[in-house]
Structures are given as C-alpha cells and as structure tokens.
Scaffold this motif. Sequence first.
Motif, PDB file in Angstrom:
ATOM      1  N   ALA A   1       0.831  -1.209   0.000  1.00 40.44           N
ATOM      2  CA  ALA A   1       0.000   0.000   0.000  1.00 40.44           C
ATOM      3  C   ALA A   1       0.862   1.254   0.000  1.00 40.44           C
ATOM      4  N   LEU A   2       1.950   1.234   0.775  1.00 41.58           N
ATOM      5  CA  LEU A   2       2.877   2.365   0.778  1.00 41.58           C
ATOM      6  C   LEU A   2       3.536   2.516  -0.587  1.00 41.58           C
ATOM      7  N   TYR A   3       3.914   1.385  -1.175  1.00 43.21           N
ATOM      8  CA  TYR A   3       4.572   1.398  -2.493  1.00 43.21           C
ATOM      9  C   TYR A   3       3.670   2.061  -3.530  1.00 43.21           C
ATOM     10  N   ARG A   4       2.410   1.662  -3.545  1.00 42.10           N
ATOM     11  CA  ARG A   4       1.496   2.240  -4.513  1.00 42.10           C
ATOM     12  C   ARG A   4       1.246   3.721  -4.236  1.00 42.10           C
ATOM     13  N   GLU A   5       1.168   4.073  -2.969  1.00 45.05           N
ATOM     14  CA  GLU A   5       0.950   5.475  -2.612  1.00 45.05           C
ATOM     15  C   GLU A   5       2.086   6.367  -3.121  1.00 45.05           C
ATOM     16  N   GLN A   6       3.311   5.840  -3.098  1.00 44.74           N
ATOM     17  CA  GLN A   6       4.476   6.621  -3.510  1.00 44.74           C
ATOM     18  C   GLN A   6       4.816   6.446  -4.989  1.00 44.74           C
ATOM     19  N   ALA A   7       4.072   5.615  -5.699  1.00 48.12           N
ATOM     20  CA  ALA A   7       4.321   5.401  -7.127  1.00 48.12           C
ATOM     21  C   ALA A   7       3.903   6.625  -7.940  1.00 48.12           C
ATOM     22  N   VAL A   8       4.237   6.588  -9.211  1.00 47.52           N
ATOM     23  CA  VAL A   8       4.002   7.709 -10.109  1.00 47.52           C
ATOM     24  C   VAL A   8       2.649   7.573 -10.798  1.00 47.52           C
ATOM     25  N   CYS A   9       1.841   8.596 -10.713  1.00 47.99           N
ATOM     26  CA  CYS A   9       0.609   8.690 -11.503  1.00 47.99           C
ATOM     27  C   CYS A   9       0.841   9.803 -12.518  1.00 47.99           C
ATOM     28  N   ILE A  10       1.061   9.419 -13.750  1.00 41.74           N
ATOM     29  CA  ILE A  10       1.452  10.391 -14.772  1.00 41.74           C
ATOM     30  C   ILE A  10       0.344  11.393 -15.042  1.00 41.74           C
ATOM     31  N   GLU A  11      -0.902  10.905 -15.103  1.00 44.71           N
ATOM     32  CA  GLU A  11      -2.007  11.813 -15.414  1.00 44.71           C
ATOM     33  C   GLU A  11      -2.278  12.800 -14.278  1.00 44.71           C
ATOM     34  N   ARG A  12      -1.763  12.530 -13.098  1.00 42.20           N
ATOM     35  CA  ARG A  12      -1.894  13.454 -11.975  1.00 42.20           C
ATOM     36  C   ARG A  12      -0.827  14.549 -12.035  1.00 42.20           C
ATOM     37  N   GLY A  13       0.182  14.327 -12.888  1.00 42.77           N
ATOM     38  CA  GLY A  13       1.239  15.328 -13.028  1.00 42.77           C
ATOM     39  C   GLY A  13       2.467  15.056 -12.186  1.00 42.77           C
ATOM     40  N   ASP A  14       2.665  13.806 -11.744  1.00 42.29           N
ATOM     41  CA  ASP A  14       3.788  13.499 -10.864  1.00 42.29           C
ATOM     42  C   ASP A  14       5.149  13.686 -11.529  1.00 42.29           C
ATOM     43  N   LEU A  15       5.184  13.728 -12.855  1.00 42.88           N
ATOM     44  CA  LEU A  15       6.450  13.928 -13.565  1.00 42.88           C
ATOM     45  C   LEU A  15       6.585  15.344 -14.120  1.00 42.88           C
ATOM     46  N   SER A  16       5.696  16.237 -13.724  1.00 43.29           N
ATOM     47  CA  SER A  16       5.676  17.590 -14.298  1.00 43.29           C
ATOM     48  C   SER A  16       6.981  18.337 -14.069  1.00 43.29           C
ATOM     49  N   ASP A  17       7.541  18.244 -12.866  1.00 39.73           N
ATOM     50  CA  ASP A  17       8.788  18.959 -12.578  1.00 39.73           C
ATOM     51  C   ASP A  17       9.934  18.439 -13.439  1.00 39.73           C
ATOM     52  N   ILE A  18       9.966  17.119 -13.652  1.00 37.54           N
ATOM     53  CA  ILE A  18      11.013  16.534 -14.495  1.00 37.54           C
ATOM     54  C   ILE A  18      10.829  16.969 -15.946  1.00 37.54           C
ATOM     55  N   CYS A  19       9.597  16.959 -16.426  1.00 38.92           N
ATOM     56  CA  CYS A  19       9.323  17.410 -17.793  1.00 38.92           C
ATOM     57  C   CYS A  19       9.707  18.879 -17.975  1.00 38.92           C
ATOM     58  N   ARG A  20       9.396  19.684 -16.984  1.00 39.75           N
ATOM     59  CA  ARG A  20       9.692  21.121 -17.059  1.00 39.75           C
ATOM     60  C   ARG A  20      11.196  21.360 -17.146  1.00 39.75           C
ATOM     61  N   LEU A  21      11.957  20.638 -16.321  1.00 40.91           N
ATOM     62  CA  LEU A  21      13.413  20.813 -16.346  1.00 40.91           C
ATOM     63  C   LEU A  21      14.008  20.287 -17.652  1.00 40.91           C
ATOM     64  N   ALA A  22      13.472  19.178 -18.163  1.00 45.46           N
ATOM     65  CA  ALA A  22      13.950  18.649 -19.446  1.00 45.46           C
ATOM     66  C   ALA A  22      13.781  19.687 -20.548  1.00 45.46           C
ATOM     67  N   ALA A  23      12.654  20.385 -20.537  1.00 37.62           N
ATOM     68  CA  ALA A  23      12.413  21.427 -21.538  1.00 37.62           C
ATOM     69  C   ALA A  23      13.359  22.610 -21.352  1.00 37.62           C
TER      70      ALA A  23
ATOM     71  N   SER B   1      10.456   4.081 -13.630  1.00 35.87           N
ATOM     72  CA  SER B   1       9.526   4.498 -12.582  1.00 35.87           C
ATOM     73  C   SER B   1       8.538   3.378 -12.286  1.00 35.87           C
ATOM     74  N   ILE B   2       7.952   3.454 -11.096  1.00 36.34           N
ATOM     75  CA  ILE B   2       6.824   2.587 -10.766  1.00 36.34           C
ATOM     76  C   ILE B   2       5.576   3.402 -11.024  1.00 36.34           C
ATOM     77  N   GLU B   3       4.783   2.920 -11.968  1.00 40.36           N
ATOM     78  CA  GLU B   3       3.606   3.661 -12.417  1.00 40.36           C
ATOM     79  C   GLU B   3       2.345   3.056 -11.807  1.00 40.36           C
ATOM     80  N   ALA B   4       1.505   3.911 -11.249  1.00 43.88           N
ATOM     81  CA  ALA B   4       0.208   3.491 -10.721  1.00 43.88           C
ATOM     82  C   ALA B   4      -0.865   4.322 -11.415  1.00 43.88           C
ATOM     83  N   PRO B   5      -1.269   3.923 -12.616  1.00 43.38           N
ATOM     84  CA  PRO B   5      -2.256   4.713 -13.355  1.00 43.38           C
ATOM     85  C   PRO B   5      -3.592   4.751 -12.634  1.00 43.38           C
ATOM     86  N   SER B   6      -4.259   5.881 -12.693  1.00 43.83           N
ATOM     87  CA  SER B   6      -5.503   6.061 -11.938  1.00 43.83           C
ATOM     88  C   SER B   6      -6.640   5.199 -12.465  1.00 43.83           C
TER      89      SER B   6
END
Length: 319
Positions: free
Chosen positions: A73-95, A105-110
């Motif tokens: 349960a902790l693992y899923r809570e800390q996983a990445v939900c892309i549609e929630r924007g969990d990678l937004s900061d990384i995308c912003r810096l890449a740009a 990444s460990i992805e937990a799609p909604s």
Amino acid sequence: MSASLQIALAQIAPVWLDRAATTAKILGAIEEAAKQGAQLVAFGEALLPGYPFWLEHTDAARFESAQQKRWYALYREQAVCIERGDLSDICRLAAQKHIAVALGSIEAPSNRGGSCYASAVYINGNGEIESVHRKLMPTYEERLAWAIGDGNGLVTHACGPFTVGVLNCWENWMPLARAAMYAQGENLHVAIWPGNLRNTIDITRFMAREGRSFVMSVSGLMRASDIPDHLPDAALLKEKLPKSMANGGSCIAAPDGEWLVEPICDREVVQTAEIVLDKVWQERQNFDPCGHYSRPDVLRLQLNRERQQTLADDTSRES
C-alpha cells in the motif's frame, strides 16, 4: 564531421519509497548532466520511488500477510501517476535544459485499479512524454508487486541524429523485444536495471555487437543504510535486507562491443560520453540485423501496440 550525441548515465540511489525526495535527486542529476553538455540522460529501473527489494528477503509470497499488504500500500501510494502530473517537474526541467530523459519508474495509473507497473518513461528535449513502456514480464518475485505490461511503449525516439529505444531489465534478454527495437531503426539502446554489475557486464557488450548499436546500461544503487527510518518496520527491513542490494554497474558499449565507459560500481555518478553515428554505419557494413542481413520473407515479427485494458468501450456501436 560525423553526427554525434552527448549522453549521460545517472547512477544514483533513490530516497527509497519517497516519490518527492527521489524526484528532487533526479532533478539534481538532470541539472548535472545538462551542465556536462548531455542531450540525453538515463536512470535505472524503478528508481522512482524505488525497487521493491523487500520482496526477496521477507517471505513476500506468504498469503494474507498484513505486513506485505502494508508495504504494498505504501509502495502504490508513492508510485508515479502520470495523469496526476507526478512527472511535471522533471518534464519542465527537461524542456528548460533541452535534454531528453529515460526514467525508470513505478507507475500506478488512476484507471487501472490498484496495480503497479515497472515503466520506462521517455521524455523528449521539449519536456514531452513520448512513451510509457510497461515492463512486459516482471521477473520472479517482482510479480508480487508489478502487473504485466503490454507493447504500447515498444517504440523508438529521435534524439539528435540517433534513434533511441529503451527496455526494462530482463526484457533485454528477450530476443523478440530487442528485435522489435532493431526493426524500428534503433542505433542507441538504453537498458535500465535496478542495479548490479552481474546484470550489465556481459549483456551490454553482447547487445552492442548484436544490434551494431551503442548500448548504455544504467543502474541504480541501494544499500541498507538508504532505508529511511520513518518507513513502517524500518528496523526489520534493515535487519532482513543485505547491506548492499544494488551496486550499480552502469556502463556504455560501442557498436563493436568494446567499452566506451566501463562498468561503474558502488558510487553515485553522472557520467557523460560522446557517441558518433559513423561508428554505427561502420559496424553495420558486414552485419545489419534488420537490414541487409535480415530475411523478412522467412522470419518476421508481429508487434501488438494496443494498450491492454479490462473494459473495451466500443463507442462506435449502433444504437
């Protein structure tokens, strides 16, 4: 002068099972890679928020274990939900830095219930997520934490003059998965691993020779000392888990199978190297696995890229 690309492997340890803190470390590594002139930086498998190292050492297959349920349960809570924007900061810096990122990444799609996937995410130099490749087949105890993926993310990407493909860990042992990348023009292969020299030292050079491509194997690090004290049962985890679970082994091989960067172990590092496209063409003079040395009239691979889901919502039905 032949076209070239500056690439970087980022061998770092996560702040284990802490998405926000691990993201901060990833951002720092991207900054460092960009400072060194890299146009592509890659990170290890499941780095964000960490590989489930507890499975192997804590009787994870015990049915209805309250302890295993808490950790999952902790693992899923800390996983990445892309549609929630969990990678937004990384995308912003890449740009901002005009640098592409290959991230394990460990992805937990909604929209997929409670399941987690080991996903390789490719972000281009404009900060756009181009693909999310969910690992086709988790290995051994990984199946207790990760669902099986599909072929949706088995694609290649243009990065400067190169064509890049990414596979997760033991997918790199799957001949047809490799062939799917070769057939799409791959000449820079990124193999991401949770860590350990034993995974990278032989196969990296083999894949380079087979594909006549540059191959970068990128691993993470993980030591018992990296287990945060605030985690549930932290003392038990530190007792049960080895002192070193992942020692790195990140490396880069040239298309002739020789080392460009020899395996690096037991330290966090952002290591850059320049790769030159002409070296690919030289090595493909006598062997091109999906070119002049292929026989599609005899041997052919079929790739299904449909994203697999339980509900097929057919909105085209006649009323």
